[in-house]
Design a protein around this motif. Sequence first.
Motif, short mmCIF file in Angstrom:
data_model
loop_
_atom_site.label_atom_id
_atom_site.label_comp_id
_atom_site.label_asym_id
_atom_site.label_seq_id
_atom_site.Cartn_x
_atom_site.Cartn_y
_atom_site.Cartn_z
N VAL A 87 47.91 42.16 35.89
CA VAL A 87 48.13 41.60 34.55
C VAL A 87 49.14 42.47 33.81
O VAL A 87 50.08 41.96 33.19
CB VAL A 87 46.79 41.55 33.76
N GLU A 88 48.97 43.80 33.92
CA GLU A 88 49.86 44.70 33.18
C GLU A 88 51.32 44.47 33.54
O GLU A 88 52.17 44.35 32.66
CB GLU A 88 49.48 46.17 33.46
N SER A 89 51.60 44.38 34.84
CA SER A 89 53.01 44.23 35.22
C SER A 89 53.57 42.87 34.79
O SER A 89 54.77 42.69 34.62
CB SER A 89 53.24 44.48 36.71
N ALA A 90 52.69 41.89 34.59
CA ALA A 90 53.18 40.57 34.14
C ALA A 90 53.43 40.53 32.64
O ALA A 90 54.33 39.83 32.18
CB ALA A 90 52.18 39.48 34.54
N VAL A 91 52.64 41.27 31.87
CA VAL A 91 52.71 41.05 30.41
C VAL A 91 53.28 42.20 29.59
O VAL A 91 53.77 41.98 28.48
CB VAL A 91 51.31 40.69 29.81
N ASN A 92 53.21 43.42 30.13
CA ASN A 92 53.56 44.59 29.32
C ASN A 92 55.00 44.51 28.80
O ASN A 92 55.95 44.46 29.59
CB ASN A 92 53.37 45.86 30.17
N GLY A 93 55.14 44.45 27.49
CA GLY A 93 56.48 44.48 26.89
C GLY A 93 57.20 43.14 26.84
O GLY A 93 58.36 43.08 26.42
N MET A 94 56.54 42.06 27.22
CA MET A 94 57.23 40.75 27.20
C MET A 94 57.30 40.20 25.77
O MET A 94 56.46 40.52 24.92
CB MET A 94 56.50 39.75 28.11
N ASP A 95 58.31 39.36 25.51
CA ASP A 95 58.47 38.77 24.17
C ASP A 95 57.32 37.82 23.84
O ASP A 95 56.85 37.76 22.70
CB ASP A 95 59.78 37.98 24.07
N ILE A 96 56.91 37.04 24.84
CA ILE A 96 55.75 36.15 24.67
C ILE A 96 54.77 36.46 25.80
O ILE A 96 55.18 36.66 26.96
CB ILE A 96 56.15 34.65 24.76
N ILE A 97 53.49 36.50 25.45
CA ILE A 97 52.44 36.63 26.48
C ILE A 97 51.51 35.43 26.30
O ILE A 97 51.09 35.13 25.17
CB ILE A 97 51.60 37.92 26.26
N LEU A 98 51.20 34.76 27.41
CA LEU A 98 50.23 33.66 27.32
C LEU A 98 49.20 33.80 28.43
O LEU A 98 49.57 33.99 29.60
CB LEU A 98 50.92 32.30 27.43
N THR A 99 47.93 33.72 28.06
CA THR A 99 46.87 33.71 29.07
C THR A 99 46.27 32.32 29.13
O THR A 99 45.99 31.71 28.09
CB THR A 99 45.76 34.74 28.75
N ALA A 100 46.10 31.82 30.35
CA ALA A 100 45.51 30.48 30.55
C ALA A 100 44.66 30.54 31.81
O ALA A 100 45.01 29.99 32.85
CB ALA A 100 46.62 29.43 30.69
N THR A 101 43.56 31.29 31.71
CA THR A 101 42.70 31.50 32.87
C THR A 101 41.35 30.82 32.63
O THR A 101 41.28 29.84 31.90
CB THR A 101 42.51 33.02 33.10
N GLN A 102 40.30 31.35 33.24
CA GLN A 102 38.97 30.80 33.00
C GLN A 102 37.94 31.77 33.52
O GLN A 102 38.25 32.67 34.28
CB GLN A 102 38.81 29.42 33.66
N ARG A 103 36.71 31.56 33.10
CA ARG A 103 35.53 32.29 33.63
C ARG A 103 35.76 33.79 33.77
O ARG A 103 35.65 34.35 34.86
CB ARG A 103 35.20 31.75 35.02
N LEU A 104 36.14 34.45 32.69
CA LEU A 104 36.43 35.88 32.78
C LEU A 104 35.18 36.72 32.54
O LEU A 104 34.40 36.42 31.65
CB LEU A 104 37.50 36.24 31.73
N LYS A 105 35.04 37.77 33.35
CA LYS A 105 33.90 38.69 33.12
C LYS A 105 34.26 39.67 32.03
O LYS A 105 33.42 40.15 31.29
CB LYS A 105 33.57 39.43 34.41
#
Length: 329
Positions: A192-210
Motif C-alpha cells: 500500500v505504501e509504495s502505491a500511495v505515499n506522496g501521490m496527488d490523489i489516493i483512492l481506496t476501494a477495497t473491502q472486508r478490512l481487518k
Amino acid sequence: MEKVEFIYLSQEDVLDLGIPLKEVIELVELGLSEQGHGRVENPPKPGIHSKPDAFIHAMPAYYQKLGIGGLKWVSGYPSNRAGNLPQIAGLMIVNDMETGMPIAVMDCRWITAVRTAAVSAITAKYCAREGTETLGLVGCGVQGRMNLVGFKEVIPDLKEVRVFDISERAMQSIKEDYEVELGVEITACESVESAVNGMDIILTATQRLKEPLVKNEWFKPGCLGFGLEASRAWYGDAILKADKFITDSWDQTMYFYEHGAFPDGLPSLYAELGEVVAGKKPGRETQDERILAINIGLALEDVIVANRIYEVAIKRGGFETLSLMERSF
Ligand SMILES: NC(=O)c1ccc[n+]([C@@H]2O[C@H](COP(=O)([O-])OP(=O)(O)OC[C@H]3O[C@@H](n4cnc5c(N)ncnc54)[C@H](O)[C@@H]3O)[C@@H](O)[C@H]2O)c1
C-alpha cells in the motif's frame, strides 16, 4: 383493456444503451448541485442485514425542481465473491412524479459503479491540487477501475497511476485494460505504501478490512484522499488531521458513525460535496491543504442516472414492457 405498464431493462440492456461516463458525471454534478440548493428529498437509507457483513439498502430520492424520483434496492454481500455472484447487486425503480406509478425497473449495478466514480471525479474537479498528475489506487475491482476512468475524464493531465491489490490478477487486468486506452503509466506495487505515499490523489476501494491501510504520513500536503469503504481503509489520525473533511452526506456519515464507523472519532465536517458544487463553499483553497473525501453514496446520484437511462431507452424503443395492472377504474 388498457394496461399500466413499465419498461424493464436488464444489466445488458443498460450497458447496450452506451451512456458515456462524461454524461454521467454531468448528471451527477447537476444532482449534487440540486442537493446543495436544498431541492432534493433524499432520506437516510434504511437497511436489513441477514449476515453480519452484508446489507440490503433502500435508497429513495426525489428532485423537486427536476420532477424526477425513484428508488434503489441494493444488496452488498462480500461472501458472494466466493461463488459466482457479484458483491453488489439490485434493482432501480423510476417513478412518474405526477402519479407515483413505476415507469421503469432496471438493473442497478452499472449505475452504482458509474455514479460512484462520477462522485469521485466531481470531488476531484473541485478539490484536486492544480497540476495533479499522479494517482495511488488501492483495490482494483469494479470501483478502482471505474474511478480511474472517471479521474482521467476530469484530469486529462493524469500521467502516473500506482496500484496495489491483494489480487495480482486484478492489478494485471487494470494495467492491460487501461494503460494504453487512457494514456497513463500504470505500475503494480508490492505494498500500500509504495502505491500511495506522496501521490496527488489516493483512492481506496477495497473491502472486508481487518485494519486500516493508509497511514497519515503517506497522505502528503496537497493530497486529495478518498475512502470508498466509509472510514475503514484510513487510519484515524489521517482522517482527523485532514485539513478539510468532505462527504456527500453528513447525515449518512453520522449514521455510519453511530453504527461503528470512524472508531477514533468523527471528523468535523468542512462541507457536503453538494454545497461545494452549488458554489456555497469553496473546494480546494490552497495548494498544500490535505483534503479527505469519504463519499457514502446517495440515492440522488442513482436516481438522476436511472432517469436518463429510462429516457434514452424510451427514445430508442424495443425494450420489454411489463404489465403492472389493468386500467380498470
Ligand atoms: N461510497 C460509495 O458510494 C460506494 C459505492 C459502491 C461501492 N463502494 C465500496 O467500494 C469498495 C469496493 O467495491 P467494488 O465494487 O470495487 O468491490 P470489488 O470486490 O469489485 O473490488 C475490491 C477489490 O479490493 C481488493 N482488496 C480487498 N482487500 C484488499 C486489501 N486489503 N488491500 C488491497 N486490495 C484489497 C480485492 O482484491 C478487489 O480487487 C467496497 O468497500 C464497496 O462497499 C462504495
